[in-house]
Design an enzyme around this catalytic site. Structure first.
Site, PDB file in Angstrom:
ATOM      1  N   LEU A 115       0.864  -1.176   0.000  1.00 56.93           N
ATOM      2  CA  LEU A 115       0.000   0.000   0.000  1.00 56.93           C
ATOM      3  C   LEU A 115       0.903   1.229   0.000  1.00 56.93           C
ATOM      4  CD1 LEU A 115      -2.625  -0.980   2.744  1.00 56.93           C
ATOM      5  CD2 LEU A 115      -2.933  -1.095   0.263  1.00 56.93           C
ATOM      6  N   ASP A 116       0.456   2.302  -0.654  1.00 61.72           N
ATOM      7  CA  ASP A 116       1.231   3.529  -0.642  1.00 61.72           C
ATOM      8  C   ASP A 116       1.372   4.045   0.794  1.00 61.72           C
ATOM      9  OD1 ASP A 116       1.317   3.390  -3.384  1.00 61.72           O
ATOM     10  OD2 ASP A 116      -0.362   4.769  -3.677  1.00 61.72           O
ATOM     11  N   LYS A 117       2.370   4.878   1.006  1.00 64.36           N
ATOM     12  CA  LYS A 117       2.673   5.399   2.342  1.00 64.36           C
ATOM     13  C   LYS A 117       1.442   5.953   3.044  1.00 64.36           C
ATOM     14  CE  LYS A 117       5.382   9.019   4.648  1.00 64.36           C
ATOM     15  NZ  LYS A 117       6.366  10.120   4.467  1.00 64.36           N
ATOM     16  N   ARG A 132      -5.215   5.571  -7.812  1.00 61.30           N
ATOM     17  CA  ARG A 132      -4.990   7.011  -7.905  1.00 61.30           C
ATOM     18  C   ARG A 132      -4.831   7.458  -9.359  1.00 61.30           C
ATOM     19  NH1 ARG A 132       0.067   7.638  -4.067  1.00 61.30           N
ATOM     20  NH2 ARG A 132      -0.252   9.868  -4.510  1.00 61.30           N
TER      21      ARG A 132
END
Length: 325
Positions: free
Chosen positions: A138-140, A238
């Site tokens: 998962l992104d930060k 995104r």
């Protein structure tokens, strides 16, 4: 630390005529084909007591295969006492609810302080599993559910399921800019941005990427979405939402700057101005357990910042029934 691997098997007669690497992959499915090929090339495989180091060697059937090797743990990562929100754990897997701001894997700009470093502290034996058992990321600043393999067999099966898109389902909750009228699917390849190397973009030379989405709730100028990943490209949701001209609220990288609608309530105006991360949460994870095969599902509650934003969007919509509808 390292793990000693010692395996033995008789080659069934019905596998006669197949290549050594194919036979090994079938007899030892807990290990990836790339790892098996490395073992062959590194003289770790014997056939009837003789070293065979050519993957394409044909076997007759009836031979005895032996594997004697060690799996060396990476030395560059350190264990760090970082709290993990563990949703589920057994001997083979961990499921965690990742908070905002926590990077999953060390990299440029984030040499430590990551989920990987936390896993090494929580379960030191996981150092023997490649990437400390991390099979997806998962992104930060994306929150939510991740599954981690505690053993090599578990990791191999999870990676295979993910690659085959079988029994590995990830669902997300998101808040995006603009009012979407209906759900759908985005099937557009994603690759590295031509000029901004930390960004991804839709372009025909990219890797295949498929995102399914449905409208969960509509507001005056924003939409709450439920999304399901069919592939797992970097920044996929995104990028795909930005491609549809509906970037996620708070996503500074992909156009999600604050867009207060005309006559926005003070609460909504302030929340949109101060929301500093993409409004994206991995809310549901369903997998077939990599060892038992049992189907398992977990859900993670929507984080407070997205709950507050959703409530503010609802109140703004009620307060302005005749504006921008």
């Amino acid at each position: 630390m390292s793990e000693q691997i010692s395996l033995q098997a008789d080659v069934p007669t019905d596998l006669g005529g197949k290549r050594l690497d194919q036979v090994l992959a079938q007899l030892f499915p807990d290990y990836s084909r790339s790892r098996i090929k490395t073992w062959i090339l590194d003289d770790k495989i014997t056939v009837d007591g003789e070293i065979f180091n050519t993957p394409r060697t044909k076997l007759l059937g009836g031979e005895v295969l032996n594997v004697e090797t060690t799996i060396e743990a990476p030395r560059e990562y350190i264990a760090q006492d970082i709290k993990l929100d563990i949703v589920y754990e057994d001997d083979d897997i961990l499921v965690i609810n990742k908070p905002m701001g926590l990077v999953v894997h060390p990299g440029a700009g984030n040499p430590d302080g990551t989920v990987l470093n936390a896993l090494l502290h929580y379960h030191p034996e996981i150092i023997n599993v490649p990437r400390a058992g991390i099979v997806h990321r998962l992104d930060k600043d994306t929150t939510g559910l991740m599954v981690v393999a505690k053993t090599i067999p578990a990791q191999t099966h999870l990676v295979t399921a993910l690659q085959k898109r079988e029994n590995f389902t990830r669902e997300y909750e998101a808040l995006c800019n603009g009012t979407m009228t209906a759900g759908g699917m985005v099937e557009k390849p994603i690759g590295r941005h031509a000029t901004q190397r930390t960004h991804m973009d839709v372009h025909e030379q990219g890797k295949p990427a498929i995102t399914h989405y449905r409208v969960a709730e509509k507001f005056r100028a924003h939409t709450r979405l439920r999304l399901r990943l069919e592939t797992g490209r970097t920044h996929q949701i995104r990028v795909h939402m930005a491609y549809l001209n509906h970037p996620l609220i708070g996503d500074q990288s992909y156009g999600g700057r604050p867009r207060p609608p005309k006559g926005a309530t003070p609460e909504l105006f302030e929340l949109l101005r101060s929301f500093k991360r993409q409004a994206l949460h991995a809310v549901k994870l369903s997998i077939a357990h990599p060892i038992t095969g049992e189907m398992m599902t977990w859900q993670a509650p929507i984080p407070d910042d997205m709950v507050a934003m959703t409530l503010a969007l609802r109140e703004d919509t009620k307060a302005n029934p005749d504006i921008d509808r």
